[in-house]
Design a protein around this motif. Sequence first.
Motif, PDB file in Angstrom:
ATOM      1  N   GLN A 205       0.825  -1.334  -0.085  1.00 56.08           N
ATOM      2  CA  GLN A 205       0.149  -0.082  -0.084  1.00 56.08           C
ATOM      3  C   GLN A 205       0.653   1.115  -0.018  1.00 56.08           C
ATOM      4  N   PHE A 206       1.943   1.353   0.537  1.00 56.12           N
ATOM      5  CA  PHE A 206       2.902   2.377   0.764  1.00 56.12           C
ATOM      6  C   PHE A 206       3.369   2.419  -0.730  1.00 56.12           C
ATOM      7  N   ASN A 207       3.769   1.450  -1.586  1.00 57.34           N
ATOM      8  CA  ASN A 207       4.334   1.717  -2.909  1.00 57.34           C
ATOM      9  C   ASN A 207       3.086   2.272  -3.830  1.00 57.34           C
ATOM     10  N   ASN A 208       1.933   1.955  -3.471  1.00 60.28           N
ATOM     11  CA  ASN A 208       0.474   2.515  -4.158  1.00 60.28           C
ATOM     12  C   ASN A 208       0.565   4.103  -3.828  1.00 60.28           C
ATOM     13  N   HIS A 209       0.857   4.495  -2.529  1.00 59.98           N
ATOM     14  CA  HIS A 209       0.693   5.924  -2.114  1.00 59.98           C
ATOM     15  C   HIS A 209       1.939   6.749  -2.776  1.00 59.98           C
ATOM     16  N   GLN A 210       2.884   6.064  -2.887  1.00 61.80           N
ATOM     17  CA  GLN A 210       3.897   6.868  -3.535  1.00 61.80           C
ATOM     18  C   GLN A 210       3.804   6.797  -4.856  1.00 61.80           C
ATOM     19  N   GLY A 211       3.298   5.898  -5.562  1.00 60.35           N
ATOM     20  CA  GLY A 211       2.965   5.788  -6.971  1.00 60.35           C
ATOM     21  C   GLY A 211       1.943   6.991  -7.498  1.00 60.35           C
ATOM     22  N   MET A 212       0.822   6.989  -6.648  1.00 60.55           N
ATOM     23  CA  MET A 212      -0.325   7.996  -6.918  1.00 60.55           C
ATOM     24  C   MET A 212       0.188   9.418  -6.624  1.00 60.55           C
ATOM     25  N   SER A 213       1.040   9.706  -5.663  1.00 60.15           N
ATOM     26  CA  SER A 213       1.542  10.732  -5.556  1.00 60.15           C
ATOM     27  C   SER A 213       2.318  11.539  -6.557  1.00 60.15           C
ATOM     28  N   GLU A 214       3.272  10.307  -7.124  1.00 60.07           N
ATOM     29  CA  GLU A 214       4.270  10.856  -8.269  1.00 60.07           C
ATOM     30  C   GLU A 214       3.273  10.998  -9.582  1.00 60.07           C
ATOM     31  N   ARG A 215       2.263  10.378  -9.586  1.00 62.62           N
ATOM     32  CA  ARG A 215       1.538  10.676 -10.883  1.00 62.62           C
ATOM     33  C   ARG A 215       1.052  11.807 -10.696  1.00 62.62           C
ATOM     34  N   ILE A 216       0.388  12.645  -9.763  1.00 62.31           N
ATOM     35  CA  ILE A 216       0.134  13.817  -9.590  1.00 62.31           C
ATOM     36  C   ILE A 216       1.326  14.726  -9.943  1.00 62.31           C
ATOM     37  N   LYS A 217       2.203  14.282  -9.228  1.00 66.41           N
ATOM     38  CA  LYS A 217       3.702  15.592  -9.356  1.00 66.41           C
ATOM     39  C   LYS A 217       3.909  15.611 -10.845  1.00 66.41           C
ATOM     40  N   ASN A 218       4.188  14.074 -11.439  1.00 64.75           N
ATOM     41  CA  ASN A 218       4.848  14.224 -12.784  1.00 64.75           C
ATOM     42  C   ASN A 218       4.006  14.318 -13.853  1.00 64.75           C
ATOM     43  N   THR A 219       2.673  14.310 -13.753  1.00 65.92           N
ATOM     44  CA  THR A 219       1.719  14.731 -14.688  1.00 65.92           C
ATOM     45  C   THR A 219       0.741  15.900 -14.716  1.00 65.92           C
ATOM     46  N   PRO A 220       1.295  17.110 -15.234  1.00 65.63           N
ATOM     47  CA  PRO A 220       0.572  18.329 -14.793  1.00 65.63           C
ATOM     48  C   PRO A 220      -0.637  18.197 -15.465  1.00 65.63           C
ATOM     49  N   MET A 221      -1.534  19.221 -15.217  1.00 66.32           N
ATOM     50  CA  MET A 221      -2.856  19.474 -15.965  1.00 66.32           C
ATOM     51  C   MET A 221      -2.612  19.811 -17.270  1.00 66.32           C
ATOM     52  N   PRO A 222      -3.355  19.319 -18.094  1.00 67.38           N
ATOM     53  CA  PRO A 222      -2.917  19.574 -19.455  1.00 67.38           C
ATOM     54  C   PRO A 222      -2.848  21.315 -19.653  1.00 67.38           C
ATOM     55  N   ARG A 223      -1.651  21.632 -20.259  1.00 68.62           N
ATOM     56  CA  ARG A 223      -1.344  23.013 -20.168  1.00 68.62           C
ATOM     57  C   ARG A 223      -2.141  23.914 -21.119  1.00 68.62           C
ATOM     58  N   PRO A 224      -2.849  23.456 -22.170  1.00 64.18           N
ATOM     59  CA  PRO A 224      -3.678  24.348 -22.905  1.00 64.18           C
ATOM     60  C   PRO A 224      -4.886  24.849 -21.770  1.00 64.18           C
ATOM     61  N   TYR A 225      -5.423  24.210 -20.873  1.00 66.37           N
ATOM     62  CA  TYR A 225      -6.340  24.744 -19.993  1.00 66.37           C
ATOM     63  C   TYR A 225      -5.754  26.075 -19.305  1.00 66.37           C
ATOM     64  N   SER A 226      -4.439  25.751 -18.615  1.00 67.73           N
ATOM     65  CA  SER A 226      -3.874  26.823 -17.979  1.00 67.73           C
ATOM     66  C   SER A 226      -3.638  27.810 -18.958  1.00 67.73           C
ATOM     67  N   PHE A 227      -3.049  27.736 -20.005  1.00 67.69           N
ATOM     68  CA  PHE A 227      -2.455  28.732 -21.211  1.00 67.69           C
ATOM     69  C   PHE A 227      -3.735  29.598 -21.557  1.00 67.69           C
ATOM     70  N   PHE A 228      -4.818  28.733 -22.140  1.00 64.16           N
ATOM     71  CA  PHE A 228      -5.863  29.441 -22.772  1.00 64.16           C
ATOM     72  C   PHE A 228      -6.823  30.087 -21.794  1.00 64.16           C
ATOM     73  N   SER A 229      -6.830  29.778 -20.635  1.00 64.40           N
ATOM     74  CA  SER A 229      -7.651  30.573 -19.810  1.00 64.40           C
ATOM     75  C   SER A 229      -7.142  31.863 -19.305  1.00 64.40           C
ATOM     76  N   ARG A 230      -5.796  31.926 -19.038  1.00 64.62           N
ATOM     77  CA  ARG A 230      -5.356  33.421 -18.799  1.00 64.62           C
ATOM     78  C   ARG A 230      -5.366  34.182 -20.190  1.00 64.62           C
ATOM     79  N   VAL A 231      -5.255  33.663 -21.236  1.00 65.44           N
ATOM     80  CA  VAL A 231      -5.409  34.487 -22.567  1.00 65.44           C
ATOM     81  C   VAL A 231      -6.801  34.899 -22.660  1.00 65.44           C
ATOM     82  N   PHE A 232      -7.812  33.932 -22.244  1.00 64.22           N
ATOM     83  CA  PHE A 232      -9.305  34.438 -22.482  1.00 64.22           C
ATOM     84  C   PHE A 232      -9.641  35.351 -21.462  1.00 64.22           C
ATOM     85  N   VAL A 233      -9.017  35.356 -20.128  1.00 63.08           N
ATOM     86  CA  VAL A 233      -9.191  36.290 -19.075  1.00 63.08           C
ATOM     87  C   VAL A 233      -8.830  37.769 -19.450  1.00 63.08           C
ATOM     88  N   TYR A 234      -7.632  37.900 -20.118  1.00 62.17           N
ATOM     89  CA  TYR A 234      -6.948  39.099 -20.504  1.00 62.17           C
ATOM     90  C   TYR A 234      -8.087  39.352 -21.681  1.00 62.17           C
TER      91      TYR A 234
END
Length: 318
Positions: A205-234
Amino acid sequence: MIVARNLKWKHVFFYTWKPMLYFLFLSLAVYILHVEFEMRSLSIPFNAVATLSTALAIYLGFKNNSAYDRWWEARKIWGLLVNYSRAWAREILSLSFPAENSEAPEVKAWQKRVIYRHIAFVHALRVFLRKKHAYNKNKYEIFEDSNQYDDIQDFVSKEEFNSFLDKNNPPNYLLKLQSDELQYAYKRGWISDYRFVRLDETLTQFNNHQGMSERIKNTPMPRPYSFFSRVFVYLHGTLVPFAFIEDLGWINIPLSIIINFIFLALDTIGERTEDPFENRMDDTPLTAISLTIETNLKEMMGDKNFPKKATEVEGVVF
């Protein structure tokens, strides 16, 4: 993690003052050109901006929901780590017995070694997830910067610590040592076949906890969401002053500022929530959780040398 009910406005303005300054100067420029120089052609239909506002609100709502899901998943993973850590200590203490009475001190030392190494694993995982973050020392961004692997020295031997520092994935190395300890105890007859399997399942289970944490850390939210949201706000913020200037005159200035601040705040919330392991004030409080696990496991071992409890720093717990 921000725990104070009321946010400090100095922190809010720190993240918004640059775009808000742009929106302020734009509103002033539109007002001066429209009223003083009578450039009536600057006005655009209100319905066009209203339609854009609706679309942007839906877009930001989707982005923020996705960002919150990442933050909440991180918190659930570390909540489970707390539960399984307590279970691990309880199982080590209750499922291992000396084969002979003369081995009782040796078994007790083994139990302490395994439980304390798990405390090292929790602290190591916290540092591993935050290690690559470059700490921002700006006075308006609060960081708890004690994330160092030195924190585990009290819980492992000197030889283990030196080997630990050379590993590409130090927390995983500690789990391998824990597996070796289970094999050692099984060969000595301190745990039976069933108990060995039960303890190994908890270790997995500790392997699972580490793996799930690394998945979030190493897989950013799709960058177009962040990029275009700021573009649309401006883009939206740039059009807002032109939609109200014809009917409102100078009132267009404060109204535009308020509308743009709302959309900018929504975008900023999502941006700062989507990555929960960056050791920022909005993130999952890994240090506080790690200290809770250390305290609980030490108490189960009868060790009263508890760590200092994590305290709030300007309404933030790390």
